[in-house]
Design an enzyme around this catalytic site. Structure first.
Site, PDB file in Angstrom:
ATOM      1  N   ASP A 100      -9.713   3.015   5.903  1.00  0.00           N
ATOM      2  CA  ASP A 100      -8.768   2.224   6.671  1.00  0.00           C
ATOM      3  C   ASP A 100      -7.422   2.934   6.828  1.00  0.00           C
ATOM      4  OD1 ASP A 100      -8.179   1.963   3.973  1.00  0.00           O
ATOM      5  OD2 ASP A 100      -8.076  -0.224   3.970  1.00  0.00           O
ATOM      6  N   ASP A 103      -2.707   7.060   2.969  1.00  0.00           N
ATOM      7  CA  ASP A 103      -1.374   6.739   2.447  1.00  0.00           C
ATOM      8  C   ASP A 103      -0.889   7.939   1.623  1.00  0.00           C
ATOM      9  OD1 ASP A 103       0.796   4.931   2.000  1.00  0.00           O
ATOM     10  OD2 ASP A 103      -0.077   4.305   0.120  1.00  0.00           O
ATOM     11  N   LYS A 131      -0.216   6.790   7.368  1.00  0.00           N
ATOM     12  CA  LYS A 131       1.207   6.683   7.008  1.00  0.00           C
ATOM     13  C   LYS A 131       1.658   8.059   6.538  1.00  0.00           C
ATOM     14  CE  LYS A 131       0.890   2.052   5.010  1.00  0.00           C
ATOM     15  NZ  LYS A 131       1.182   1.297   3.763  1.00  0.00           N
TER      16      LYS A 131
HETATM   17  P1  IMP Z   1      -3.951   6.431  -0.879  1.00  0.00           P
HETATM   18  O1  IMP Z   1      -4.988   6.777  -1.884  1.00  0.00           O
HETATM   19  O2  IMP Z   1      -2.589   6.304  -1.468  1.00  0.00           O
HETATM   20  O3  IMP Z   1      -3.971   7.330   0.343  1.00  0.00           O
HETATM   21  O4  IMP Z   1      -4.251   4.958  -0.424  1.00  0.00           O
HETATM   22  C1  IMP Z   1      -5.224   4.648   0.467  1.00  0.00           C
HETATM   23  C2  IMP Z   1      -5.683   3.240   0.206  1.00  0.00           C
HETATM   24  O5  IMP Z   1      -4.616   2.396  -0.188  1.00  0.00           O
HETATM   25  C3  IMP Z   1      -6.238   2.657   1.480  1.00  0.00           C
HETATM   26  O6  IMP Z   1      -7.625   2.869   1.562  1.00  0.00           O
HETATM   27  C4  IMP Z   1      -5.906   1.202   1.344  1.00  0.00           C
HETATM   28  O7  IMP Z   1      -6.967   0.533   0.716  1.00  0.00           O
HETATM   29  C5  IMP Z   1      -4.698   1.143   0.440  1.00  0.00           C
HETATM   30  N1  IMP Z   1      -3.467   0.920   1.219  1.00  0.00           N
HETATM   31  C6  IMP Z   1      -2.540   1.830   1.578  1.00  0.00           C
HETATM   32  N2  IMP Z   1      -1.576   1.280   2.325  1.00  0.00           N
HETATM   33  C7  IMP Z   1      -1.912  -0.023   2.461  1.00  0.00           C
HETATM   34  C8  IMP Z   1      -1.329  -1.121   3.192  1.00  0.00           C
HETATM   35  O8  IMP Z   1      -0.297  -1.012   3.874  1.00  0.00           O
HETATM   36  N3  IMP Z   1      -1.986  -2.316   3.108  1.00  0.00           N
HETATM   37  C9  IMP Z   1      -3.117  -2.481   2.385  1.00  0.00           C
HETATM   38  N4  IMP Z   1      -3.717  -1.490   1.716  1.00  0.00           N
HETATM   39  C10 IMP Z   1      -3.115  -0.258   1.756  1.00  0.00           C
HETATM   40 MG    MG Z   2      -9.003   1.364   0.566  1.00  0.00          MG
END
Ligand code: IMP
Ligand code: MG
Length: 180
Positions: A100, A103, A131
């Site tokens: 989805d 981040d 993001k």
């Molecule tokens: P990362 O591992 O920090 O890149 O995070 C990715 C995961 O964090 C995504 O698959 C989402 O499940 C969750 N996530 C990141 N940003 C958001 C947000 O704004 N809303 C809800 N879930 C988020």
């Molecule tokens: Mg996720």
């Protein structure tokens, strides 16, 4: 704290972008591909994307993985673990990994490594939302639906404390100051 959900990407814009994403992805996928979606956040995106891939002639196997997640709050735990692995044999296979949101990059980097370690021949990645300014790890998705600013978003499968996944659009969570 009370909050409202403000529309960021409309249902129509989502539909249109998922359609063009499938057109971008199709020519780059290897033979006999597997689409692997990450539960739960990517469940609606994956379901829509595979139907658009079908329209452009791709008939993939479809599987899902469950990873450790954010928990109930808005901050990432930073460490990722596999809770439920996919069931398909991955050796020599061509994979499209679908998530989805990209981040910090922890989830995508971890999962790509995991799939490669299981012998995949090719791992392409596709995220609905990116993001960019939040990135901590050196990872890029091969396909991005929409770059978005650093806002907490919900809808189209994405939750805030298990709420709002059912929204057909992407909304931003806007905290409301309690009146004083
Ligand atoms: P990362 O591992 O920090 O890149 O995070 C990715 C995961 O964090 C995504 O698959 C989402 O499940 C969750 N996530 C990141 N940003 C958001 C947000 O704004 N809303 C809800 N879930 C988020
Ligand atoms: Mg996720």
């Amino acid at each position: 704290m009370p909050y409202i959900v403000k529309t960021l990407i409309s249902e129509m814009d989502l539909q249109e972008r998922v359609r063009t994403l499938a057109e971008e992805i199709a020519p780059r996928l290897g033979p006999d591909p597997i689409v692997i979606g990450l539960f739960k956040g990517a469940f609606i995106f994956t379901a829509d994307l595979v139907r658009e891939l079908y329209r452009v002639g791709v008939n993939p196997a479809i599987d899902f993985m469950v990873l450790s997640s954010y928990g109930a709050g808005m901050d990432s735990a930073g460490t990722v673990a596999v809770k439920l692995d996919c069931r398909e044999k991955l050796e020599g296979r061509h994979i499209l990994l679908v998530d989805d949101i990209l981040d910090t990059g922890n989830t995508l980097l971890f999962t790509i490594d995991h799939l490669r370690a299981k012998g995949a021949a090719q791992v392409l990645s596709c995220v609905l939302l990116d993001k960019k300014e939040r990135r901590k790890m050196p990872v890029k998705a091969d396909f991005v639906g929409f770059p978005i600013p650093n806002e907490f978003v919900v809808g189209y499968g994405i939750d805030y404390a298990e709420k709002h996944r059912e929204l057909p659009y992407i909304g931003a969570v806007v905290q409301q100051q309690a009146a004083s």
